[in-house]
Design a protein around this motif. Structure first.
Motif, PDB file in Angstrom:
ATOM      1  N   ASN A 156       3.346  13.965   5.925  1.00 45.87           N
ATOM      2  CA  ASN A 156       4.067  14.757   6.910  1.00 45.87           C
ATOM      3  C   ASN A 156       3.647  14.278   8.306  1.00 45.87           C
ATOM      4  N   GLN A 157       2.979  15.113   9.068  1.00 47.17           N
ATOM      5  CA  GLN A 157       2.590  14.706  10.421  1.00 47.17           C
ATOM      6  C   GLN A 157       1.490  13.645  10.424  1.00 47.17           C
ATOM      7  N   GLY A 158       0.847  13.459   9.289  1.00 44.01           N
ATOM      8  CA  GLY A 158      -0.139  12.395   9.174  1.00 44.01           C
ATOM      9  C   GLY A 158       0.460  11.007   9.272  1.00 44.01           C
ATOM     10  N   ALA A 159       1.780  10.913   9.205  1.00 46.83           N
ATOM     11  CA  ALA A 159       2.445   9.609   9.275  1.00 46.83           C
ATOM     12  C   ALA A 159       2.109   8.861  10.555  1.00 46.83           C
ATOM     13  N   THR A 160       1.837   9.591  11.637  1.00 51.63           N
ATOM     14  CA  THR A 160       1.516   8.899  12.889  1.00 51.63           C
ATOM     15  C   THR A 160       0.279   8.021  12.741  1.00 51.63           C
ATOM     16  N   GLY A 161      -0.628   8.396  11.855  1.00 50.24           N
ATOM     17  CA  GLY A 161      -1.820   7.581  11.626  1.00 50.24           C
ATOM     18  C   GLY A 161      -1.493   6.246  10.995  1.00 50.24           C
ATOM     19  N   THR A 162      -0.503   6.213  10.104  1.00 47.28           N
ATOM     20  CA  THR A 162      -0.113   4.934   9.497  1.00 47.28           C
ATOM     21  C   THR A 162       0.497   4.022  10.553  1.00 47.28           C
ATOM     22  N   PHE A 163       1.205   4.602  11.509  1.00 44.09           N
ATOM     23  CA  PHE A 163       1.780   3.789  12.586  1.00 44.09           C
ATOM     24  C   PHE A 163       0.680   3.241  13.496  1.00 44.09           C
ATOM     25  N   ASP A 195      -3.249  14.865   8.349  1.00 43.28           N
ATOM     26  CA  ASP A 195      -4.416  14.317   9.040  1.00 43.28           C
ATOM     27  C   ASP A 195      -4.138  12.869   9.453  1.00 43.28           C
ATOM     28  N   ALA A 196      -3.770  12.684  10.717  1.00 44.35           N
ATOM     29  CA  ALA A 196      -3.415  11.348  11.208  1.00 44.35           C
ATOM     30  C   ALA A 196      -4.618  10.414  11.260  1.00 44.35           C
ATOM     31  N   ALA A 197      -5.802  10.951  11.570  1.00 41.36           N
ATOM     32  CA  ALA A 197      -6.996  10.111  11.670  1.00 41.36           C
ATOM     33  C   ALA A 197      -7.340   9.492  10.317  1.00 41.36           C
ATOM     34  N   LYS A 198      -7.292  10.295   9.271  1.00 43.40           N
ATOM     35  CA  LYS A 198      -7.574   9.765   7.937  1.00 43.40           C
ATOM     36  C   LYS A 198      -6.495   8.778   7.501  1.00 43.40           C
ATOM     37  N   ALA A 199      -5.253   9.078   7.836  1.00 41.52           N
ATOM     38  CA  ALA A 199      -4.168   8.171   7.477  1.00 41.52           C
ATOM     39  C   ALA A 199      -4.349   6.818   8.153  1.00 41.52           C
ATOM     40  N   GLY A 204       0.823  -1.206   0.000  1.00 44.18           N
ATOM     41  CA  GLY A 204       0.000   0.000   0.000  1.00 44.18           C
ATOM     42  C   GLY A 204       0.853   1.251   0.000  1.00 44.18           C
ATOM     43  N   TYR A 205       0.393   2.266  -0.703  1.00 45.67           N
ATOM     44  CA  TYR A 205       1.022   3.594  -0.693  1.00 45.67           C
ATOM     45  C   TYR A 205      -0.004   4.567  -0.134  1.00 45.67           C
ATOM     46  N   VAL A 206       0.356   5.315   0.904  1.00 46.29           N
ATOM     47  CA  VAL A 206      -0.551   6.285   1.505  1.00 46.29           C
ATOM     48  C   VAL A 206       0.032   7.685   1.317  1.00 46.29           C
ATOM     49  N   GLY A 207      -0.605   8.481   0.464  1.00 48.20           N
ATOM     50  CA  GLY A 207      -0.185   9.848   0.219  1.00 48.20           C
ATOM     51  C   GLY A 207      -1.175  10.833   0.806  1.00 48.20           C
ATOM     52  N   GLY A 208      -0.843  12.110   0.698  1.00 43.78           N
ATOM     53  CA  GLY A 208      -1.727  13.157   1.195  1.00 43.78           C
ATOM     54  C   GLY A 208      -2.605  13.696   0.083  1.00 43.78           C
ATOM     55  N   LEU A 209      -2.070  14.637  -0.689  1.00 43.23           N
ATOM     56  CA  LEU A 209      -2.788  15.186  -1.841  1.00 43.23           C
ATOM     57  C   LEU A 209      -2.329  14.477  -3.105  1.00 43.23           C
ATOM     58  N   SER A 210      -3.252  14.267  -4.033  1.00 37.05           N
ATOM     59  CA  SER A 210      -2.904  13.597  -5.295  1.00 37.05           C
ATOM     60  C   SER A 210      -2.317  14.624  -6.255  1.00 37.05           C
ATOM     61  N   THR A 237      -5.640   1.211   7.635  1.00 30.50           N
ATOM     62  CA  THR A 237      -6.384   0.052   8.127  1.00 30.50           C
ATOM     63  C   THR A 237      -7.110  -0.653   6.993  1.00 30.50           C
ATOM     64  N   GLN A 238      -7.706   0.123   6.095  1.00 30.96           N
ATOM     65  CA  GLN A 238      -8.400  -0.455   4.944  1.00 30.96           C
ATOM     66  C   GLN A 238      -7.426  -1.218   4.042  1.00 30.96           C
ATOM     67  N   LEU A 239      -6.238  -0.665   3.844  1.00 29.22           N
ATOM     68  CA  LEU A 239      -5.237  -1.352   3.021  1.00 29.22           C
ATOM     69  C   LEU A 239      -4.787  -2.652   3.680  1.00 29.22           C
ATOM     70  N   LEU A 240      -4.568  -2.626   4.981  1.00 29.16           N
ATOM     71  CA  LEU A 240      -4.163  -3.839   5.695  1.00 29.16           C
ATOM     72  C   LEU A 240      -5.259  -4.896   5.631  1.00 29.16           C
ATOM     73  N   ASP A 241      -6.505  -4.462   5.756  1.00 32.77           N
ATOM     74  CA  ASP A 241      -7.631  -5.406   5.692  1.00 32.77           C
ATOM     75  C   ASP A 241      -7.788  -6.012   4.297  1.00 32.77           C
ATOM     76  N   SER A 242      -7.280  -5.304   3.282  1.00 32.29           N
ATOM     77  CA  SER A 242      -7.394  -5.810   1.903  1.00 32.29           C
ATOM     78  C   SER A 242      -6.199  -6.663   1.493  1.00 32.29           C
TER      79      SER A 242
END
Length: 338
Positions: free
Chosen positions: A229-236, A205-209, A165-171, A214-219
């Protein structure tokens, strides 16, 4: 014009020391070789807080290095795109000889103001080659696609499920280039790994991340490559409660291992200290325009965790070496994904 000589600094030390840099003024008097460079008055403009331990912090670390070598420095932080032109003109009015904007979102405004102020030197950041660059503007080409080729090799060698999975911010175009570079790495390494890219709509946005991860892991994804950037904490946070060995997560810009936990595989890190120093040297030597490309020899590093199998680190190191020596050419493909 006096030539300013720059020296190497450890990024970790700079990040620690940079927090003490005042937002206006240049601090103590330099001595010895550092007493040169008094003709450099540098203003930097940052998009976010300089204590973010992320993109703005590494920018401040580079500015701090210039200060340590004798330049007079100042900076503005948390500057929004609609405000950048006004801040640039303020920096011109304050008598700065060099104005650096840290973030590609500021490039067009930087060029615009530079055209109106030909006696001031400007440094902008961009992704690619800027057309019709004024004679008083340098660009630092971030070349994110190079690093993400290496991250593609990293992820392909880590994955056991065959889904990454790749998790980015803005496309944005640079994030499309990151995805295409990873796909190129998969193809050229003969890997059958599938890449699933998603964008949260916000780099911080850590919550969205966490939700998207979670959706990627479930798939079925077992490796998450972050471009946040600071949204990385959500991936952790999405890995919390999962047993060791159940998957891996990576980060961008700085080492975020302290916040990531046992699933942290490593990070794609950037250091602007040498690029900024090199460009300032060029300006002082009389070359006031040009393009400075970031790469594995100029500010880009893939930092692999000790928890990762050694053969994976070897594969990453070999890929980086081939990009360095030109054996591998990473394509810059900014075409839209999806």
């Amino acid at each position: 014009m006096t030539r300013l000589r720059f020296h190497s600094f450890a990024l970790a030390a700079l990040l620690a020391g940079s927090m003490g840099l005042a937002a206006c003024g240049s601090g103590g008097e330099p001595t010895g070789d550092e007493a040169t460079g008094g003709d450099l008055k540098i203003a930097a403009i940052f998009s976010g807080p300089t204590n973010d331990a992320d993109y703005n912090a590494i920018g401040l670390a580079a500015l701090n290095a210039a200060k340590e070598n004798g330049a007079e420095v100042s900076f503005s932080e948390k500057v929004a795109v609609p405000d950048i032109e006004a801040r640039l003109n303020e920096a011109v009015g304050d008598g700065n000889t060099v104005i650096w904007t840290h973030g590609s979102q500021f490039a067009d405004a930087t060029v615009k103001v530079a055209k109106d102020n030909p006696d001031v030197n400007f440094i902008a950041e961009y992704d690619g080659e800027y057309k019709d660059l004024p004679a008083n503007v340098w660009t630092i080409d971030r070349q994110f696609h190079l690093g993400f080729y290496g991250m593609g090799v990293f992820a392909a060698n880590l994955s056991k499920t065959g889904t990454v999975g790749y998790v980015g911010g803005l496309s944005l175009p640079f994030s499309f280039a990151e995805v295409h570079a990873m796909e190129q790495a998969f193809e050229e390494s003969g890997s059958s790994v599938t890449l699933k890219p998603v964008w949260t709509g916000d780099f911080n946005d850590a919550a969205k991340a966490q939700q998207f991860t979670t959706q990627l892991l479930d798939s079925g994804a077992d490796v998450i490559v972050g471009s946040l950037n600071q949204g990385a904490t959500g991936t952790f946070q999405a890995f919390e409660g999962k047993p060791a060995g159940a998957g891996w997560v990576t980060a961008k810009y700085t080492d975020k291992s302290a916040a990531a936990g046992e699933h942290y595989a490593g990070s794609l890190e950037y250091d602007f200290t040498k690029p900024l120093a090199d460009v300032l040297d060029k300006i002082q030597a009389g070359t006031t325009t040009g393009r400075y490309p970031l790469g594995f020899e100029t500010g880009v590093t893939i930092n692999v965790s000790d928890n990762v199998p050694p053969e994976v680190k070897t594969a990453v190191d070999e890929a980086m070496a081939k990009v360095k020596d030109g054996t591998i050419t990473v394509k810059l493909d900014t075409s839209k994904v999806g």
